[in-house]
Design a protein around this motif. Structure first.
Motif, mmCIF file in Angstrom:
data_model
loop_
_atom_site.group_PDB
_atom_site.id
_atom_site.type_symbol
_atom_site.label_atom_id
_atom_site.label_comp_id
_atom_site.label_asym_id
_atom_site.label_seq_id
_atom_site.Cartn_x
_atom_site.Cartn_y
_atom_site.Cartn_z
ATOM 1 N N UNK A 1 -16.314 -7.471 -2.559
ATOM 2 C CA UNK A 1 -16.993 -6.308 -1.963
ATOM 3 C C UNK A 1 -16.068 -5.099 -1.935
ATOM 4 N N UNK A 2 -14.814 -5.308 -1.517
ATOM 5 C CA UNK A 2 -13.851 -4.197 -1.497
ATOM 6 C C UNK A 2 -13.515 -3.721 -2.905
ATOM 7 N N UNK A 3 -13.481 -4.661 -3.860
ATOM 8 C CA UNK A 3 -13.214 -4.282 -5.249
ATOM 9 C C UNK A 3 -14.294 -3.381 -5.815
ATOM 10 N N UNK A 4 -15.562 -3.709 -5.505
ATOM 11 C CA UNK A 4 -16.681 -2.864 -5.953
ATOM 12 C C UNK A 4 -16.624 -1.486 -5.300
ATOM 13 N N UNK A 5 -16.322 -1.490 -4.017
ATOM 14 C CA UNK A 5 -16.374 -0.236 -3.266
ATOM 15 C C UNK A 5 -15.168 0.667 -3.518
ATOM 16 N N UNK A 6 -13.968 0.062 -3.634
ATOM 17 C CA UNK A 6 -12.752 0.879 -3.682
ATOM 18 C C UNK A 6 -11.856 0.654 -4.900
ATOM 19 N N UNK A 7 -12.219 -0.306 -5.778
ATOM 20 C CA UNK A 7 -11.473 -0.643 -7.003
ATOM 21 C C UNK A 7 -10.328 -1.629 -6.687
ATOM 22 N N UNK A 8 -9.971 -2.451 -7.671
ATOM 23 C CA UNK A 8 -8.962 -3.498 -7.432
ATOM 24 C C UNK A 8 -7.543 -3.003 -7.162
ATOM 25 N N UNK A 9 -7.240 -1.769 -7.521
ATOM 26 C CA UNK A 9 -5.886 -1.277 -7.274
ATOM 27 C C UNK A 9 -5.800 -0.491 -5.960
ATOM 28 N N UNK A 10 -6.891 -0.555 -5.189
ATOM 29 C CA UNK A 10 -6.923 0.194 -3.930
ATOM 30 C C UNK A 10 -6.170 -0.547 -2.824
ATOM 31 N N UNK A 11 -5.854 0.172 -1.785
ATOM 32 C CA UNK A 11 -5.186 -0.420 -0.624
ATOM 33 C C UNK A 11 -6.112 -1.430 0.056
ATOM 34 N N UNK A 12 -7.423 -1.134 0.078
ATOM 35 C CA UNK A 12 -8.391 -2.016 0.745
ATOM 36 C C UNK A 12 -8.446 -3.379 0.061
ATOM 37 N N UNK A 13 -8.467 -3.382 -1.279
ATOM 38 C CA UNK A 13 -8.522 -4.631 -2.047
ATOM 39 C C UNK A 13 -7.267 -5.457 -1.795
ATOM 40 N N UNK A 14 -6.116 -4.792 -1.838
ATOM 41 C CA UNK A 14 -4.840 -5.499 -1.648
ATOM 42 C C UNK A 14 -4.692 -6.016 -0.213
ATOM 43 N N UNK A 15 -5.161 -5.213 0.755
ATOM 44 C CA UNK A 15 -5.115 -5.668 2.153
ATOM 45 C C UNK A 15 -6.002 -6.884 2.359
ATOM 46 N N UNK A 16 -7.127 -6.909 1.649
ATOM 47 C CA UNK A 16 -8.042 -8.043 1.756
ATOM 48 C C UNK A 16 -7.377 -9.322 1.235
ATOM 49 N N UNK A 17 -6.571 -9.188 0.170
ATOM 50 C CA UNK A 17 -5.840 -10.356 -0.355
ATOM 51 C C UNK A 17 -4.871 -10.878 0.711
ATOM 52 N N UNK A 18 -4.207 -9.962 1.408
ATOM 53 C CA UNK A 18 -3.283 -10.371 2.484
ATOM 54 C C UNK A 18 -4.044 -11.096 3.596
ATOM 55 N N UNK A 19 -5.237 -10.569 3.941
ATOM 56 C CA UNK A 19 -6.058 -11.200 4.988
ATOM 57 C C UNK A 19 -6.464 -12.608 4.577
ATOM 58 N N UNK A 20 -6.852 -12.763 3.309
ATOM 59 C CA UNK A 20 -7.241 -14.080 2.800
ATOM 60 C C UNK A 20 -6.049 -15.034 2.841
ATOM 61 N N UNK A 21 -4.894 -14.544 2.440
ATOM 62 C CA UNK A 21 -3.684 -15.364 2.456
ATOM 63 C C UNK A 21 -3.384 -15.850 3.878
ATOM 64 N N UNK A 22 -3.491 -14.940 4.847
ATOM 65 C CA UNK A 22 -3.249 -15.313 6.249
ATOM 66 C C UNK A 22 -4.302 -16.304 6.729
ATOM 67 N N UNK A 23 -5.563 -16.059 6.331
ATOM 68 C CA UNK A 23 -6.655 -16.944 6.740
ATOM 69 C C UNK A 23 -6.513 -18.336 6.153
ATOM 70 N N UNK A 24 -6.109 -18.420 4.880
ATOM 71 C CA UNK A 24 -5.892 -19.725 4.236
ATOM 72 C C UNK A 24 -4.782 -20.479 4.965
ATOM 73 N N UNK A 25 -3.720 -19.786 5.305
ATOM 74 C CA UNK A 25 -2.590 -20.409 6.024
ATOM 75 C C UNK A 25 -3.055 -20.994 7.358
#
Length: 934
Positions: free
Chosen positions: A217-241
Motif C-alpha cells: 500500500x505504501x509502495x503504491x502511494x509513495x513509491x518504493x524508494x520513499x521514506x514511508x516504504x522503508x519505514x514500513x519495512x522496519x515496522x515489519x521487521x520489528x513485528x516479525x521479531x
C-alpha cells in the motif's frame, strides 16, 4: 449485406478470434483425480509460520545503507546467524492472487483469474492450508478468503480487517501490518485461557499465515524508494521479531517451529506491479527454525543480477528458487502431503536433515508431479483418435517405471545422491510432459483460427470492392456454380463436425474449426469479383502498383512496430508532417500546411518521453488545464468577433462557459487533491464529489451543444479533457491537448483534398454540421486516397494508445491516477477509471474521424470497412507473432499484443457508434430554437 448485420457479424467473428487465444494459450493448467503424496519419514517441524510481506522487493529488504545499516536488522541477523536465504523468482502477472497461489498451492495460475479481480477461484485447487491439520491466517480480505473457500472441511480460519482500511490515502498504511501483529498477539494470549484452542495449537501439521499488506500500500502511494516504504519495512521487521519471540515463548522454545518470510511480488520504482521487470519478479526468501539449514559461508558465488556486492552478502550462501518451489518446501517441513496441483521442485539446499530424508522427500515430489502427468495424458488420450494420438516420447510408461525403480533401489542401497539425481530428472521430464499435453491442441486450433482470420479479411476486402467501388458493376453470377459451391462447403462442415464429435472435443472446438467454412464460402462465392480485381491489377502499371503496395506494407509494419517501440510513432508522425509537401504544392493554404507540420512534430515528441506516471508532475497537468482554457476561450471569442456562428445562441454560450468552468475546476481539484494526499490528510470529500460529477456530465453536456462541426468538437474536447485532467499525473494531459490540436488541423487538411474528386463547390467548415450528413453517401465512391485517410486514423488511434506509455504492460496502470475519485483499494472501480482514461484520446480521434468523413463527403460506413481491413491485417501479424517458447515474459508479451490489437478492432466498432452519438445527436431541451449559419 445490410450494414447492421455486417457489424453484428463482424463483432461476433472478432469476439471468437479474441476468445480463441485464451482457449489456445490460457486454459487452466489444473487437472483433478490425483491422490495425495507425503514423505514417509517424520518431519522436522510440527508447525510453520509464514510471513508474506506483500509488495516487498528483494533489494529493498537485503540492501544496506552507506554505513552498513540494514532496514531490517532482525531479519539480517537471522540470515547471518540462524537461517538460509535467497531470491524467489516470481512469474508474470506479478499480482497478489497469482503470487499467493504459487506460494501456497505451488502452481502458476492461469490469467483467467484477472476476470475476478484476483479474488475468486476460477478453478478449485489444493493448497498447503488445505492439507494442514489447522491453519490460522490474519490479513487482507482480498487474499485470505480464497484459500479458506478452496479448502475442504472447516480447518482454515481467517481473521481479516475491513476492506475500507486498504486506503492509499491513509495517514499511515503500516496500521494494516500493526493490526495483524496485534491480533496475532491477542490470539495467543486468548489461547492460554481457552482449553480447546490451546489443544489445537499443540497439534502437529499446523500453519500460521500472516499477510502483511502495508508495504504494498505504501509502495503504491509513495513509491518504493520513499521514506514511508522503508519505514514500513522496519515496522515489519520489528513485528516479525515480536511474533517469533511470542510463538517461541508460547511453545517453550521446543525447537519445532519453522519460519518463512517472503513476498508475493515486488514493485517498480514508480509504484506499480503486474509485468516482468526484475524489480517486480525478484522477491526475498528468508527461512529459519526447525528443519532449516544454518548459514553457509563461501569465498565467492556468481549470479546474473550482481546484487550480492550491493547487499554486502558476497560470502553468505544464496539459494535462489522459483516461487512455486516454496510450497513443497513448506509441505516437507511439517510433513503434510504436497499440494495436488503443485509444480514446484523441492529446494533441498534449504533443508537441514538427513540425506535419506532429502531423497525420500524429492521422490515424493517426483511421484506427485508424475501423477499429474499421467492424469493429463489419460485425459488427452481419451479425446483423441488412437491413430492420431502422439504420446510424449521422452517419458514413456517404461521410462517412468525404470526411473522410479532405480530411485527406490538407490535409496535402499543408501545411494542418496544418485536417487536425488534420478528424481530431479523425472521431475524435469514430467513437467515437460505436462506442458506438452497442456499445449497438445495448440497447433491444430491455431491453424483453424488463422484460416478463419484470413478468410474474414478477404471477405471484407471483397465487400469493399463489390459495394463501394465501380469495379464490380457489370458482374453476373453463375447459379449452377454457386449451388455446387454451397453443397461442397456444407459437406466439409458436416465432415469436420463428425471428426470433432467422434473425439468428444469441447464445444469451443466446433466454433474455431467450423468458422472458416462459411467465411471461405462467402469469399469463393464472389469468384467473379476476384477475377475482375485480378484483371484490373494486371492492367495496372507494375511499378506504380509495386510502389503502392510497398508504401502501405511499410505503413503496416510501422503500426506493428509501435507495439514494441514507441519511437516508431514519432518516426511516423515526422513522415506525416511531410505529406502535404510531397503530394501537392498546397501554395494556397500555407497557414494550414504549416499548422499541420508543427502539430505533427509537437505530437512526435511525446512517444520519445519516459512512460507517464513514473515521475508525477502536477504542474504539467495545471499547464495543460490553463492552455486548454486559453485556446478554447480564444476560439470562442474569435467566433463571436467574426460573427461566424449566429447559431451560437445565448444558451449555447452558457454551455461552453460551464465547460470552461469545469476545466478550471478540474485543474484546481487535481492540485488540491495532490496537496492533501501529500500532507497525508486524505481525499477531500468535496473534491471527490466534483470529480464524479465531472465524469458523469462529460458524456451528457456535449449533447446539449450545437451540432456545427468545430463547435460540437470543441464541446466534446472540453468535456473529455475536464475528466482527463482529473485522471492525469504528468505530461499525458499535455499529450491529449496536442493530439486534439492535430485532429483539428487534420480535419481542415482533409477538407482541402476533396477538390481532386471533382467537387466544384467546397463548403466552408463553419457551415458544416454533423446533423446534415444523411445524404452524403450519394456523393462519391471510394478513392485510393481513402486508404491513406483510413491509415491515418488507425495510426492516430495507436498514437492515442501508446503515446504516453506502453499500456500493454500491466504495470503501466498507475493507481495514483484515480486518487481524485477514490483512494480505497477497489480493483474493478480503479480499473474502470483507468480504462476510461485510456479511452478518452480514442474518443477524441474517433470524433475527428467522423468530422473528416463529413468534410470529405464520404459515408462513414465505407471508410470504416477500410479501417477494419487495416486492423485485421495488424491482428493477423500478431497472431503469427504469438510465441509458445522462450521466457514466460516473451510468451506473455506476444499474447498480450494479440489481445490488445483484437480488443482494439472490436473497440473500433463500438467506438464508431459512440463517436456518432457524441457528434450527431442533440438533446432536444430547447426545441423552439432555430439555427442558422452564414
Amino acid at each position: 449485406m445490410n450494414m447492421q448485420i455486417f457489424i453484428v457479424t463482424g463483432l461476433l467473428v472478432h469476439c471468437v478470434f479474441l476468445i480463441s487465444i485464451f482457449n489456445i494459450y490460457f486454459t487452466s493448467p489444473l487437472v483433478h483425480g490425483m491422490t495425495p503424496h507425503h514423505t514417509p519419514l517424520p518431519p522436522p517441524a510440527q508447525r510453520l509460520v509464514l510471513f508474506v510481506a506483500d509488495g516487498l522487493r528483494a533489494d529493498s529488504l537485503y540492501e544496506v545503507d552507506g554505513d552498513g545499516t540494514s532496514k531490517a536488522p532482525y531479519l539480517r541477523h537471522i540470515m547471518l546467524s540462524k537461517g538460509s536465504w535467497g531470491v524467489s523468482h516470481t512469474r508474470v502477472p506479478t499480482e497478489s492472487r497469482p503470487g499467493h497461489v504459487a506460494l501456497i498451492a505451488g502452481f502458476y495460475e492461469d490469467v483467467s483469474a484477472v476476470a475476478r479481480g484476483w479474488k475468486e477461484n476460477p478453478v478449485e485447487f489444493d493448497s498447503i492450508f488445505n492439507e494442514s491439520k489447522y491453519t490460522w491466517s490474519w490479513g487482507s480480505p482480498d487474499i485470505l478468503p480464497m484459500f479458506a473457500k478452496g479448502a475442504t472441511g472447516d480447518h482454515v480460519y481467517t481473521h481479516c480487517y475491513k476492506a475500507e482500511r486498504e486506503d492509499f490515502a491513509s495517514e499511515d498504511a503500516t496500521v494494516l501490518d500493526t493490526w495483524v501483529f496485534d491480533h496475532v498477539k491477542e490470539f495467543f494470549k486468548s489461547a492460554r485461557n481457552n482449553e480447546t484452542l490451546h489443544s489445537k495449537l499443540h497439534e502437529s501439521k499446523i500453519v500460521f499465515f500472516l499477510h502483511l499488506l502495508g508495504i504494498d500500500t505504501n509502495g503504491h502511494a509513495y513509491r518504493p524508494h520513499s521514506r514511508d516504504y522503508k519505514n514500513n519495512i522496519r515496522k515489519v521487521d520489528e513485528g516479525v521479531k515480536e511474533i517469533v519471540s511470542l510463538i517461541e515463548d508460547f511453545y517453550g522454545h521446543d525447537g519445532n517451529t519453522a519460519f518463512i518470510l517472503t513476498s508475493d511480488h515486488g514493485m517498480t520504482d514508480w509504484g506499480t506491479h503486474g509485468a516482468g521487470h526484475p524489480s517486480e519478479t525478484l522477491t526475498p526468501l528468508v527461512t529459519w527454525g526447525a528443519g532449516i539449514k544454518h548459514p553457509q559461508r563461501v569465498t565467492s558465488q556468481q549470479f546474473e543480477d550482481n546484487f550480492l556486492k550491493d547487499w554486502k552478502l558476497e560470502t553468505l550462501k544464496r539459494h535462489d528458487v522459483s516461487q512455486a518451489d516454496i510450497a513443497p518446501l513448506m509441505a516437507s517441513l511439517i510433513g503434510v502431503p504436497f499440494p495436488l496441483n503443485s509444480v514446484g521442485v523441492l529446494p533441498l539446499e534449504y533443508l537441514n536433515n538427513t540425506a535419506r530424508f532429502k531423497a525420500e522427500s524429492i521422490l515424493t515430489n517426483a511421484a506427485q508431479i508424475l501423477e499429474q502427468f499421467k492424469v493429463k495424458m489419460a485425459q488427452k488420450k481419451k479425446t483423441t483418435l488412437p491413430f492420431l494420438f502422439s504420446p510424449f516420447k521422452p517419458l514413456s510408461d517404461s521410462e517412468q517405471i525404470d526411473i522410479l525403480r532405480k530411485a527406490r533401489t538407490s535409496i535402499q542401497h543408501e545411494k542418496y545422491e544418485e536417487a536425488v539425481s534420478l528424481c530431479t530428472k523425472l521431475i524435469k521430464l514430467a513437467l515437460e510432459g505436462l506442458s506438452y499435453y497442456h499445449t497438445y491442441d495448440r497447433l491444430f486450433l491455431g491453424l483453424s483460427v488463422a484460416l478463419g482470420f484470413v478468410g474474414w479479411t478477404f471477405y471484407v476486402i471483397l465487400i469493399i470492392i463489390k459495394a463501394h467501388t465501380g469495379l464490380a458493376s457489370n458482374i453476373t453470377t453463375n447459379k449452377v456454380a454457386g449451388s455446387f459451391l454451397q453443397y461442397t462447403f456444407l459437406a466439409v462442415g458436416v465432415l469436420i463436425s463428425l471428426f470433432l464429435l467422434i473425439q468428444s472435443l469441447p464445444w469451443t472446438y466446433y466454433i474455431y474449426c467450423l468458422l472458416p467454412v462459411p467465411l471461405w464460402y462467402a469469399v469463393l462465392k464472389e469468384y467473379p469479383v476476384i477475377q475482375e480485381v485480378a484483371t484490373f491489377i494486371l492492367k495496372f502499371q507494375r511499378t506504380q502498383f509495386a510502389g503502392f503496395v510497398l508504401v502501405y506494407t511499410f505503413g503496416i509494419e510501422i503500426l506493428v512496430s509501435s507495439f514494441f517501440y514507441r519511437s516508431a510513432l514519432s518516426f511516423g508522425l515526422i513522415a506525416f508532417s511531410s505529406w502535404p509537401l510531397i503530394t501537392q504544392p498546397w501554395t494556397q493554404m500555407k497557414i494550414t500546411v504549416l499548422s499541420w507540420i508543427l502539430s505533427c512534430l509537437l505530437l512526435a515528441v511525446f512517444p520519445l518521453m519516459p512512460v507517464v506516471g513514473r515521475e508525477p508532475n502536477i504542474s504539467l497537468v495545471t499547464a495543460a488545464g490553463l492552455l486548454t482554457l486559453l485556446m478554447a476561450s480564444s476560439y470562442l471569442v474569435a467566433c463571436l468577433w467574426k460573427n461566424q456562428h449566429r447559431s451560437l445562441h445565448r444558451i449555447d454560450l452558457k454551455i461552453y462557459l460551464f465547460q470552461l468552468l469545469s476545466v478550471a475546476l478540474s485543474t484546481y481539484v487535481v492540485n488540491s487533491t495532490h496537496r492533501s494526499l501529500h500532507s497525508k490528510q486524505g481525499l477531500p470529500v468535496i473534491n471527490q464529489i466534483i470529480s464524479w460529477t465531472t465524469l458523469v456530465s462529460s458524456l451528457i453536456v456535449p449533447l446539449l451543444s450545437t451540432t456545427f462541426l468545430f463547435l460540437r468538437l470543441l464541446s466534446i474536447l472540453l468535456s473529455l479533457l475536464s475528466t482527463y485532467l482529473l485522471l492525469s499525473t504528468g505530461y499525458e494531459a499535455l499529450f491529449a491537448l496536442a493530439l486534439a490540436l492535430l485532429m483539428f488541423v487534420w480535419i481542415k487538411m482533409e477538407q482541402e483534398t476533396i477538390q481532386q474528386y471533382g467537387v466544384l463547390h467546397k463548403p466552408k467548415l463553419a457551415a458544416l454540421s454533423f446533423s446534415h450528413t444523411t445524404d452524403i453517401t450519394q456523393f462519391r465512391q471510394l478513392h485510393v486516397d481513402d486508404i491513406r485517410r483510413s491509415f491515418f486514423f488507425v495510426f492516430f488511434m495507436l498514437t492515442a494508445f501508446f503515446g504516453t506509455g506502453n499500456i500493454a504492460s500491466v504495470n503501466s496502470f498507475d493507481p495514483t491516477s484515480v486518487y481524485c475519485f477514490l483512494t480505497v483499494f477497489s480493483p474493478f472501480m480503479m480499473g474502470g477509471l483507468l480504462l476510461w482514461k485510456v479511452a478518452v484520446p480514442f474518443v477524441l480521434v474517433s470524433c475527428a474521424f467522423e468530422a473528416v468523413q463529413v468534410t470529405t463527403q464520404l459515408s462513414s460506413k465505407r471508410l470504416f470497412l477500410i479501417v477494419l481491413v487495416i486492423s485485421d491485417i495488424m491482428a493477423l501479424h500478431f497472431f503469427f507473432l504469438v510465441k509458445d517458447y522462450g521466457s514466460w515474459l516473451d510468451i506473455g508479451t506476444s499474447i498480450s499484443h494479440y489481445v490488445l490489437v483484437m480488443s482494439f478492432t472490436i473497440f473500433l466498432m463500438l467506438l464508431s457508434g459512440l463517436a456518432q452519438l457524441l457528434t450527431t445527436k442533440r438533446l432536444g431541451l430547447w426545441e423552439g430554437m432555430k439555427h442558422h449559419s452564414l
